[in-house]
Scaffold this motif. Structure first.
Motif, PDB file in Angstrom:
ATOM      1  N   PRO A   1      62.759  25.879  60.421  1.00 33.02           N
ATOM      2  CA  PRO A   1      62.872  26.391  59.059  1.00 33.02           C
ATOM      3  C   PRO A   1      62.170  25.519  58.033  1.00 33.02           C
ATOM      4  CG  PRO A   1      65.006  25.631  59.878  1.00 33.02           C
ATOM      5  CD  PRO A   1      64.038  25.517  61.002  1.00 33.02           C
ATOM      6  N   ARG A   2      61.462  26.192  57.118  1.00 30.59           N
ATOM      7  CA  ARG A   2      60.845  25.507  55.980  1.00 30.59           C
ATOM      8  C   ARG A   2      61.670  25.743  54.727  1.00 30.59           C
ATOM      9  NH1 ARG A   2      55.759  27.886  58.309  1.00 30.59           N
ATOM     10  NH2 ARG A   2      56.318  29.644  57.029  1.00 30.59           N
ATOM     11  N   THR A   3      62.079  26.977  54.519  1.00 30.32           N
ATOM     12  CA  THR A   3      62.895  27.347  53.376  1.00 30.32           C
ATOM     13  C   THR A   3      64.182  27.947  53.907  1.00 30.32           C
ATOM     14  OG1 THR A   3      60.916  27.847  52.098  1.00 30.32           O
ATOM     15  CG2 THR A   3      62.991  28.759  51.292  1.00 30.32           C
ATOM     16  N   VAL A   4      65.320  27.452  53.423  1.00 29.29           N
ATOM     17  CA  VAL A   4      66.613  27.926  53.920  1.00 29.29           C
ATOM     18  C   VAL A   4      67.460  28.398  52.746  1.00 29.29           C
ATOM     19  CG1 VAL A   4      68.726  27.284  55.151  1.00 29.29           C
ATOM     20  CG2 VAL A   4      66.532  26.326  55.867  1.00 29.29           C
ATOM     21  N   LEU A   5      68.010  29.596  52.869  1.00 28.03           N
ATOM     22  CA  LEU A   5      68.956  30.152  51.904  1.00 28.03           C
ATOM     23  C   LEU A   5      70.329  30.062  52.543  1.00 28.03           C
ATOM     24  CD1 LEU A   5      69.698  31.836  49.354  1.00 28.03           C
ATOM     25  CD2 LEU A   5      69.291  33.858  50.768  1.00 28.03           C
ATOM     26  N   THR A   6      71.281  29.401  51.866  1.00 27.23           N
ATOM     27  CA  THR A   6      72.636  29.260  52.381  1.00 27.23           C
ATOM     28  C   THR A   6      73.586  30.059  51.503  1.00 27.23           C
ATOM     29  OG1 THR A   6      72.133  27.036  53.185  1.00 27.23           O
ATOM     30  CG2 THR A   6      74.457  27.616  52.990  1.00 27.23           C
ATOM     31  N   ILE A   7      74.351  30.968  52.116  1.00 25.14           N
ATOM     32  CA  ILE A   7      75.313  31.790  51.386  1.00 25.14           C
ATOM     33  C   ILE A   7      76.612  31.871  52.182  1.00 25.14           C
ATOM     34  CG2 ILE A   7      73.590  33.153  50.161  1.00 25.14           C
ATOM     35  CD1 ILE A   7      73.901  35.343  52.188  1.00 25.14           C
ATOM     36  N   GLY A   8      77.680  32.267  51.498  1.00 26.01           N
ATOM     37  CA  GLY A   8      78.973  32.425  52.146  1.00 26.01           C
ATOM     38  C   GLY A   8      79.051  33.755  52.878  1.00 26.01           C
ATOM     39  N   PRO A   9      80.027  33.880  53.779  1.00 29.53           N
ATOM     40  CA  PRO A   9      80.174  35.112  54.559  1.00 29.53           C
ATOM     41  C   PRO A   9      80.378  36.362  53.692  1.00 29.53           C
ATOM     42  CG  PRO A   9      81.446  33.355  55.545  1.00 29.53           C
ATOM     43  CD  PRO A   9      80.952  32.839  54.228  1.00 29.53           C
ATOM     44  N   ALA A  10      81.162  36.274  52.621  1.00 32.27           N
ATOM     45  CA  ALA A  10      81.393  37.449  51.768  1.00 32.27           C
ATOM     46  C   ALA A  10      80.105  37.890  51.082  1.00 32.27           C
ATOM     47  CB  ALA A  10      82.470  37.151  50.732  1.00 32.27           C
ATOM     48  N   ALA A  11      79.327  36.939  50.588  1.00 39.02           N
ATOM     49  CA  ALA A  11      78.061  37.267  49.934  1.00 39.02           C
ATOM     50  C   ALA A  11      77.073  37.847  50.938  1.00 39.02           C
ATOM     51  CB  ALA A  11      77.475  36.026  49.258  1.00 39.02           C
ATOM     52  N   PHE A  12      77.074  37.330  52.160  1.00 38.59           N
ATOM     53  CA  PHE A  12      76.187  37.857  53.194  1.00 38.59           C
ATOM     54  C   PHE A  12      76.563  39.301  53.533  1.00 38.59           C
ATOM     55  CE2 PHE A  12      74.822  38.236  57.715  1.00 38.59           C
ATOM     56  CZ  PHE A  12      73.461  38.118  57.495  1.00 38.59           C
ATOM     57  N   GLY A  13      77.863  39.566  53.636  1.00 38.53           N
ATOM     58  CA  GLY A  13      78.320  40.930  53.896  1.00 38.53           C
ATOM     59  C   GLY A  13      77.897  41.883  52.793  1.00 38.53           C
ATOM     60  N   ALA A  14      78.003  41.431  51.530  1.00 35.22           N
ATOM     61  CA  ALA A  14      77.576  42.251  50.401  1.00 35.22           C
ATOM     62  C   ALA A  14      76.069  42.500  50.447  1.00 35.22           C
ATOM     63  CB  ALA A  14      77.972  41.581  49.087  1.00 35.22           C
ATOM     64  N   LEU A  15      75.296  41.487  50.822  1.00 29.48           N
ATOM     65  CA  LEU A  15      73.847  41.644  50.953  1.00 29.48           C
ATOM     66  C   LEU A  15      73.515  42.677  52.023  1.00 29.48           C
ATOM     67  CD1 LEU A  15      70.894  40.808  50.411  1.00 29.48           C
ATOM     68  CD2 LEU A  15      71.224  38.982  52.096  1.00 29.48           C
ATOM     69  N   LEU A  16      74.174  42.600  53.166  1.00 31.59           N
ATOM     70  CA  LEU A  16      73.924  43.574  54.232  1.00 31.59           C
ATOM     71  C   LEU A  16      74.290  44.986  53.792  1.00 31.59           C
ATOM     72  CD1 LEU A  16      75.131  41.709  57.449  1.00 31.59           C
ATOM     73  CD2 LEU A  16      72.785  42.065  56.653  1.00 31.59           C
ATOM     74  N   ASP A  17      75.430  45.139  53.098  1.00 38.72           N
ATOM     75  CA  ASP A  17      75.828  46.454  52.597  1.00 38.72           C
ATOM     76  C   ASP A  17      74.782  47.017  51.643  1.00 38.72           C
ATOM     77  OD1 ASP A  17      78.151  46.353  54.070  1.00 38.72           O
ATOM     78  OD2 ASP A  17      79.422  45.738  52.383  1.00 38.72           O
ATOM     79  N   LEU A  18      74.265  46.178  50.755  1.00 33.99           N
ATOM     80  CA  LEU A  18      73.238  46.605  49.806  1.00 33.99           C
ATOM     81  C   LEU A  18      71.957  47.027  50.532  1.00 33.99           C
ATOM     82  CD1 LEU A  18      72.257  46.902  46.860  1.00 33.99           C
ATOM     83  CD2 LEU A  18      71.504  44.536  47.008  1.00 33.99           C
ATOM     84  N   LEU A  19      71.547  46.221  51.497  1.00 26.95           N
ATOM     85  CA  LEU A  19      70.324  46.555  52.245  1.00 26.95           C
ATOM     86  C   LEU A  19      70.494  47.851  53.031  1.00 26.95           C
ATOM     87  CD1 LEU A  19      69.369  43.011  53.531  1.00 26.95           C
ATOM     88  CD2 LEU A  19      68.221  44.331  51.729  1.00 26.95           C
TER      89      LEU A  19
END
Length: 60
Positions: free
Chosen positions: A36-54
């Protein structure tokens, strides 16, 4: 050196057009390359919301 286990997205294209993911109970890390060169770190709830949006945007 990182001891994280990175997995490649199942939607990976040829070459560098991949997303890599590493998870812990408290964080999800998304990276643009392996290693990895660039890493985005998020919490599980935010990741779930991102997946729902996508998923909801995919049908548009």
């Amino acid at each position: 050196m990182s001891t994280r286990q990175w997995r490649t997205s199942s939607y990976c294209q040829e070459g560098e057009a991949c997303v890599h993911i590493s998870t812990t109970p408290t964080a999800i890390r998304l990276a643009d390359a392996d290693p990895p060169r660039t890493v985005l770190t998020i919490g599980p709830a935010a990741f779930g919301a991102l997946l729902d949006l996508l998923k909801s945007s995919a049908g548009r």
